[in-house]
Motif scaffolding. Structure first.
Motif, PDB file in Angstrom:
ATOM      1  N   CYS A 127      13.186  32.548  35.458  1.00  0.00           N
ATOM      2  CA  CYS A 127      12.506  32.809  34.461  1.00  0.00           C
ATOM      3  C   CYS A 127      11.546  32.303  35.345  1.00  0.00           C
ATOM      4  CB  CYS A 127      13.158  32.166  33.479  1.00  0.00           C
ATOM      5  SG  CYS A 127      11.575  31.343  31.696  1.00  0.00           S
ATOM      6  N   PRO A 128      10.428  32.791  36.118  1.00  0.00           N
ATOM      7  CA  PRO A 128       9.511  32.758  36.809  1.00  0.00           C
ATOM      8  C   PRO A 128       8.476  31.943  35.051  1.00  0.00           C
ATOM      9  CG  PRO A 128       9.646  34.847  36.763  1.00  0.00           C
ATOM     10  CD  PRO A 128      10.197  34.408  36.067  1.00  0.00           C
ATOM     11  N   THR A 129       7.435  30.862  35.588  1.00  0.00           N
ATOM     12  CA  THR A 129       7.100  30.316  34.996  1.00  0.00           C
ATOM     13  C   THR A 129       6.084  29.857  35.313  1.00  0.00           C
ATOM     14  OG1 THR A 129       8.887  28.752  33.359  1.00  0.00           O
ATOM     15  CG2 THR A 129       6.928  27.745  33.273  1.00  0.00           C
ATOM     16  N   ASP A 130       4.437  29.708  34.689  1.00  0.00           N
ATOM     17  CA  ASP A 130       3.104  30.313  34.724  1.00  0.00           C
ATOM     18  C   ASP A 130       3.347  28.618  34.991  1.00  0.00           C
ATOM     19  OD1 ASP A 130       0.627  30.284  35.785  1.00  0.00           O
ATOM     20  OD2 ASP A 130      -0.012  29.973  33.168  1.00  0.00           O
ATOM     21  N   SER A 131       2.785  28.267  36.106  1.00  0.00           N
ATOM     22  CA  SER A 131       2.169  26.702  37.201  1.00  0.00           C
ATOM     23  C   SER A 131       0.476  27.015  37.256  1.00  0.00           C
ATOM     24  CB  SER A 131       2.749  26.455  38.436  1.00  0.00           C
ATOM     25  OG  SER A 131       2.200  26.865  38.985  1.00  0.00           O
ATOM     26  N   GLY A 132      -0.221  27.338  37.344  1.00  0.00           N
ATOM     27  CA  GLY A 132      -2.210  27.789  37.170  1.00  0.00           C
ATOM     28  C   GLY A 132      -2.853  26.746  36.006  1.00  0.00           C
ATOM     29  N   TYR A 133      -1.116  26.387  34.687  1.00  0.00           N
ATOM     30  CA  TYR A 133      -2.417  25.227  34.118  1.00  0.00           C
ATOM     31  C   TYR A 133      -1.170  23.969  33.927  1.00  0.00           C
ATOM     32  CZ  TYR A 133      -3.819  23.646  29.654  1.00  0.00           C
ATOM     33  OH  TYR A 133      -4.313  22.025  29.193  1.00  0.00           O
ATOM     34  N   GLU A 134      -1.729  22.820  33.975  1.00  0.00           N
ATOM     35  CA  GLU A 134      -0.652  21.722  33.705  1.00  0.00           C
ATOM     36  C   GLU A 134       0.032  21.789  35.347  1.00  0.00           C
ATOM     37  OE1 GLU A 134      -2.022  19.273  32.830  1.00  0.00           O
ATOM     38  OE2 GLU A 134      -2.736  19.226  31.548  1.00  0.00           O
ATOM     39  N   THR A 135      -0.447  22.187  36.461  1.00  0.00           N
ATOM     40  CA  THR A 135       1.223  22.782  37.714  1.00  0.00           C
ATOM     41  C   THR A 135       1.912  21.809  37.406  1.00  0.00           C
ATOM     42  OG1 THR A 135      -1.430  23.579  38.495  1.00  0.00           O
ATOM     43  CG2 THR A 135       0.371  22.920  40.177  1.00  0.00           C
ATOM     44  N   ASN A 136       1.174  20.396  38.185  1.00  0.00           N
ATOM     45  CA  ASN A 136       2.061  19.128  37.986  1.00  0.00           C
ATOM     46  C   ASN A 136       3.170  19.078  37.172  1.00  0.00           C
ATOM     47  OD1 ASN A 136       1.096  18.466  41.026  1.00  0.00           O
ATOM     48  ND2 ASN A 136       0.002  16.617  39.532  1.00  0.00           N
ATOM     49  N   SER A 137       2.684  19.371  35.743  1.00  0.00           N
ATOM     50  CA  SER A 137       3.705  18.658  34.593  1.00  0.00           C
ATOM     51  C   SER A 137       4.503  20.086  34.891  1.00  0.00           C
ATOM     52  CB  SER A 137       2.888  19.409  33.479  1.00  0.00           C
ATOM     53  OG  SER A 137       3.470  19.025  32.613  1.00  0.00           O
ATOM     54  N   ILE A 138       4.394  21.516  35.096  1.00  0.00           N
ATOM     55  CA  ILE A 138       5.183  22.379  35.412  1.00  0.00           C
ATOM     56  C   ILE A 138       5.652  22.867  36.221  1.00  0.00           C
ATOM     57  CG2 ILE A 138       5.865  25.153  35.016  1.00  0.00           C
ATOM     58  CD1 ILE A 138       3.881  23.739  32.905  1.00  0.00           C
ATOM     59  N   PHE A 139       6.278  21.532  37.081  1.00  0.00           N
ATOM     60  CA  PHE A 139       6.779  21.644  38.232  1.00  0.00           C
ATOM     61  C   PHE A 139       7.344  21.283  37.596  1.00  0.00           C
ATOM     62  CE2 PHE A 139       4.147  24.157  40.948  1.00  0.00           C
ATOM     63  CZ  PHE A 139       4.648  24.986  41.983  1.00  0.00           C
ATOM     64  N   ALA A 140       7.465  19.281  37.056  1.00  0.00           N
ATOM     65  CA  ALA A 140       8.170  18.763  37.027  1.00  0.00           C
ATOM     66  C   ALA A 140       9.425  19.276  36.225  1.00  0.00           C
ATOM     67  CB  ALA A 140       7.550  17.261  36.359  1.00  0.00           C
ATOM     68  N   PHE A 141       8.613  19.928  34.834  1.00  0.00           N
ATOM     69  CA  PHE A 141       9.357  20.313  33.557  1.00  0.00           C
ATOM     70  C   PHE A 141      10.879  21.327  34.121  1.00  0.00           C
ATOM     71  CE2 PHE A 141      10.428  23.882  30.977  1.00  0.00           C
ATOM     72  CZ  PHE A 141      11.010  23.368  30.230  1.00  0.00           C
ATOM     73  N   CYS A 142       9.821  22.323  35.576  1.00  0.00           N
ATOM     74  CA  CYS A 142      10.774  23.159  35.794  1.00  0.00           C
ATOM     75  C   CYS A 142      11.946  22.338  36.972  1.00  0.00           C
ATOM     76  CB  CYS A 142      10.485  23.937  36.871  1.00  0.00           C
ATOM     77  SG  CYS A 142       9.274  26.043  35.725  1.00  0.00           S
ATOM     78  N   ARG A 143      12.036  21.248  36.916  1.00  0.00           N
ATOM     79  CA  ARG A 143      13.284  20.057  37.545  1.00  0.00           C
ATOM     80  C   ARG A 143      14.070  19.452  37.256  1.00  0.00           C
ATOM     81  NH1 ARG A 143       8.605  19.000  41.574  1.00  0.00           N
ATOM     82  NH2 ARG A 143       8.277  17.526  39.608  1.00  0.00           N
ATOM     83  N   SER A 144      13.174  19.524  35.960  1.00  0.00           N
ATOM     84  CA  SER A 144      14.173  17.890  35.010  1.00  0.00           C
ATOM     85  C   SER A 144      14.542  18.946  33.409  1.00  0.00           C
ATOM     86  CB  SER A 144      13.409  16.737  34.689  1.00  0.00           C
ATOM     87  OG  SER A 144      12.326  17.306  33.679  1.00  0.00           O
ATOM     88  N   SER A 145      14.740  20.196  34.204  1.00  0.00           N
ATOM     89  CA  SER A 145      15.114  20.944  32.881  1.00  0.00           C
ATOM     90  C   SER A 145      16.392  21.190  32.915  1.00  0.00           C
ATOM     91  CB  SER A 145      14.333  22.373  32.454  1.00  0.00           C
ATOM     92  OG  SER A 145      14.598  22.990  31.439  1.00  0.00           O
ATOM     93  N   PRO A 146      17.091  21.387  31.929  1.00  0.00           N
ATOM     94  CA  PRO A 146      19.018  21.748  31.986  1.00  0.00           C
ATOM     95  C   PRO A 146      18.938  23.082  32.355  1.00  0.00           C
ATOM     96  CG  PRO A 146      18.451  20.727  29.354  1.00  0.00           C
ATOM     97  CD  PRO A 146      17.311  21.313  30.086  1.00  0.00           C
ATOM     98  N   HIS A 147      17.820  24.196  32.531  1.00  0.00           N
ATOM     99  CA  HIS A 147      17.841  24.910  32.822  1.00  0.00           C
ATOM    100  C   HIS A 147      16.700  24.916  33.913  1.00  0.00           C
ATOM    101  CE1 HIS A 147      18.605  26.395  28.533  1.00  0.00           C
ATOM    102  NE2 HIS A 147      17.749  25.748  27.901  1.00  0.00           N
ATOM    103  N   SER A 148      17.178  24.392  34.680  1.00  0.00           N
ATOM    104  CA  SER A 148      16.879  23.933  36.041  1.00  0.00           C
ATOM    105  C   SER A 148      17.295  25.598  37.253  1.00  0.00           C
ATOM    106  CB  SER A 148      16.593  23.169  36.582  1.00  0.00           C
ATOM    107  OG  SER A 148      17.755  22.870  36.732  1.00  0.00           O
ATOM    108  N   SER A 149      18.274  25.369  36.858  1.00  0.00           N
ATOM    109  CA  SER A 149      18.422  26.657  38.022  1.00  0.00           C
ATOM    110  C   SER A 149      18.142  28.467  37.094  1.00  0.00           C
ATOM    111  CB  SER A 149      20.186  27.097  37.719  1.00  0.00           C
ATOM    112  OG  SER A 149      20.945  27.358  36.661  1.00  0.00           O
ATOM    113  N   VAL A 150      17.514  28.070  36.853  1.00  0.00           N
ATOM    114  CA  VAL A 150      16.741  28.972  36.164  1.00  0.00           C
ATOM    115  C   VAL A 150      15.027  29.251  36.522  1.00  0.00           C
ATOM    116  CG1 VAL A 150      16.481  31.462  34.072  1.00  0.00           C
ATOM    117  CG2 VAL A 150      18.904  30.026  34.846  1.00  0.00           C
TER     118      VAL A 150
END
Length: 178
Positions: A127-150
Motif C-alpha cells: 500500500c503506497p501512501t502519499d508522503s508529499g503532505y506531512e512527509t515526516n508524519s507519513i514516514f513515521a506512521f508507515c514505520r510504526s503501524s501494525p501494517h508496516s510490512s505492507v
C-alpha cells in the motif's frame, strides 16, 4: 471524446467504456489477477484510496475506491469536502489528525479479506501512501503501524516531455523505483 494513441484515434463512448469493465461486483478480486495493492493519497482534510488487482503483464483493474471520511456523494471539491477529517477527529495538530485518519483507514483496508472471484480470499500485499503532505508524519506512521510490512511511503513526481526521462536519472541510495 477521442484521443490520439500511437497514431490511431480511440473513440471513448459509453460502449467502449462498458467493454473495459470487468463485470464483477465492487470489491471482487478477479480470477486472472495475481496481486492486490492499495494506494492512499493524503490531503489535509481528506484521504483518497483505491484497491487494484494486477496480473503479471501489469494489466490492472480497480476493484474498489473511496475517501476517508466517506463523503456520501460522488462529486465535491477537494479543498472543501462535505465531511472533512476535522469533523471526525477534532483534537490535535494537522499531522496528528492525519495519522489518526490513516490508522482508521489502513486498519479497515489492510485487515480486510478481499473476496476472490470463484472462491477464496486475498489480502492487500502493498500500500503506497502519499508522503508529499506531512512527509515526516507519513514516514513515521508507515514505520510504526501494525501494517508496516505492507505500507510504503511514496511520492509521485510527474515528468513531462521537456524533462529527462526517469530511466536516465541517477538512482539515489535507498530509492526503489517502479
Amino acid at each position: 471524446a477521442s484521443r490520439e494513441v500511437e497514431g490511431t484515434s480511440v473513440l471513448l463512448n459509453a460502449k467502449t467504456i462498458r467493454s473495459r469493465l470487468s463485470g464483477l461486483g465492487r470489491g471482487i478480486f478477479p480470477v486472472w489477477a495475481t496481486h492486490l495493492t492499495a494506494a492512499i493519497d493524503v490531503h489535509k482534510e481528506i484521504l483518497y484510496w483505491s484497491v487494484v488487482a494486477w496480473c503479471a503483464g501489469f494489466s490492472g483493474s480497480i476493484i474498489d475506491y473511496g475517501t476517508w471520511p466517506d463523503q456520501h456523494r460522488a462529486y465535491f471539491a477537494q479543498n472543501d469536502p462535505p465531511h472533512p477529517i476535522s469533523e471526525f477527529i477534532r483534537d490535535g495538530s494537522d499531522e496528528n489528525k492525519i495519522e489518526q485518519a490513516l490508522r482508521i483507514l489502513t486498519d479497515g483496508l489492510l485487515s480486510k479479506a478481499w473476496t476472490r472471484e470463484g472462491g477464496g480470499e486475498s489480502k492487500i500485499e502493498k500500500c503506497p501512501t502519499d508522503s508529499g503532505y506531512e512527509t515526516n508524519s507519513i514516514f513515521a506512521f508507515c514505520r510504526s503501524s501494525p501494517h508496516s510490512s505492507v505500507l510504503i511511503p511514496s511520492k509521485g513526481i510527474g515528468v513531462n516531455a521537456k524533462q529527462i526521462p526517469w530511466d536516465e536519472h541517477k538512482k539515489v541510495t535507498g530509492e526503489r523505483r517502479g
